[in-house]
Design a protein around this motif. Structure first.
Motif: not given
Length: 358
Positions: A64-65, A95-99, A163-164
């Motif tokens: 994960l991120n 920008n998207f947290g953990d995806i 991080s992303d």
């Protein structure tokens, strides 16, 4: 005086290398929802001519991120030679947290910075986790915030991470999907008292929230039949390109003037990178404002083999140069560098950083 100084840096790049050939059999659509009739080879060739991107890195499904952010953070902390319990803040730009790799659900609770603190095993209750969502300029804005905390004497040691995992946020039917990639970079910023100024010398941020707000957003796939995520990166490439060339060079020039510096005082310019053609034009326009041309090797490039890693781009590049892993680029004592970025909203920011004489 109190200086805000980078004492350690680190980065993490996923092991999975994805070349342009990976996209040959993708079905790409235009903005009107029509399938492109060109072959995959033709689309990739044109893409590479414009962006110079040949390959990028994607995270494996078991990461994960917050995981890759933690790995970059560990290296930065080790290089700084500090005990992580001494950190006053952990600022995480993303920008998207953990995806989730399957459902592509965005998860930002707990926050990424809190997860980093947990993963590092930090027990210090006074170490505050802070997330920064500011588009691609998020890491530089986090660095600016960390600097302001240090100058305000409310912190002495701050971990700043960018991080992303953008490979999980793209529209697979949009050609811009080939731009984005995954990665993490981090630094430790510390307060250092000295009679001489170095570290972060000056900074500036501009935020455009008029029509520019729609240049880079999350939306439905341009393929009307796509049944994946209903929220994907949607970028108006031409609008972004025109905005960047119009607004970034004068913003950097204004920062230099406010710092009583000339472009000839700068040894390196570390730009956030999404498109090599755009970055080359940005540098050319900046130097044209001074009636001159850019010197060779002034702007290190990683986009060709790393793609656009968003908030991770600049700290990763910084660390690669510090490790002498981005030849021929090097940092030297007393060097002054500019770190600058532009991205979603649209936000523009820049930092002037001077290395100490030691």
């Amino acid at each position: 005086m109190i200086n805000s100084v980078i004492t350690g840096s680190g980065h993490y790049l996923p092991n999975k290398i994805v070349t342009n050939e990976h996209f040959i059999n993708h079905e790409f659509f235009d903005d009107n929802g029509n399938r492109l009739e060109k072959t995959g080879e033709e689309i990739i060739q044109k893409f590479e001519e414009i962006t110079e991107i040949r390959e990028r890195r994607y995270v494996e499904d078991d990461l994960l991120n917050s995981d890759i952010a933690t790995e970059a953070a560990k290296i930065a902390i080790e290089k700084a030679g500090i005990n992580p319990e001494e950190l006053d803040y952990i600022i995480s730009a993303h920008n998207f947290g953990d995806i989730d790799p399957v459902g592509r659900q965005v998860d930002i609770m707990p926050s990424i910075s809190a997860k980093i603190k947990h993963n590092l095993g930090i027990n210090n209750l006074k170490c505050k986790p802070y997330d920064m969502t500011f588009g691609c300029p998020g890491w530089i804005e986090s660095l600016i915030l960390a600097h302001q905390f240090i100058q305000s004497k409310i912190a002495k040691k701050i971990l700043v991470v960018g991080s992303d995992t953008l490979s999980r946020a793209v529209d697979p039917h949009d050609r811009s999907a080939m731009i984005f990639a995954d990665g993490a970079g981090a630094v430790v910023l510390e307060a250092k008292e000295d009679d001489v100024q170095y570290g972060i010398i000056n900074h500036a941020t501009l935020s455009y929230t008029g029509d520019e707000l729609a240049y880079l957003v999350n939306g439905r796939s341009i393929n009307p039949d796509y049944v994946g995520s209903v929220k994907n990166i949607n970028m108006k490439g031409r609008k972004v390109y025109e905005f960047v060339l119009k607004n970034v060079p004068p913003a950097i020039k204004e920062l230099l003037e406010d710092s009583s510096l000339d472009i000839t005082d700068i040894n390196k310019i570390l730009l956030h990178q999404a498109n090599a053609k755009m970055d080359h034009a940005m540098i050319q326009r900046l130097y044209k404002l001074y009636g001159t041309t850019a010197p060779e090797n002034i702007d290190p490039m990683t986009v060709q083999f790393l793609g656009n890693t968003s908030v991770a781009t600049v700290p990763t590049m910084f660390n690669l140069i510090q490790e002498n892993s981005l030849a021929p680029h090097q940092f030297h004592q007393n060097d002054k560098i500019i770190m600058a970025s532009v991205g979603a909203t649209m936000n523009v920011n820049a930092v002037i950083y001077q290395f100490p004489n030691q």
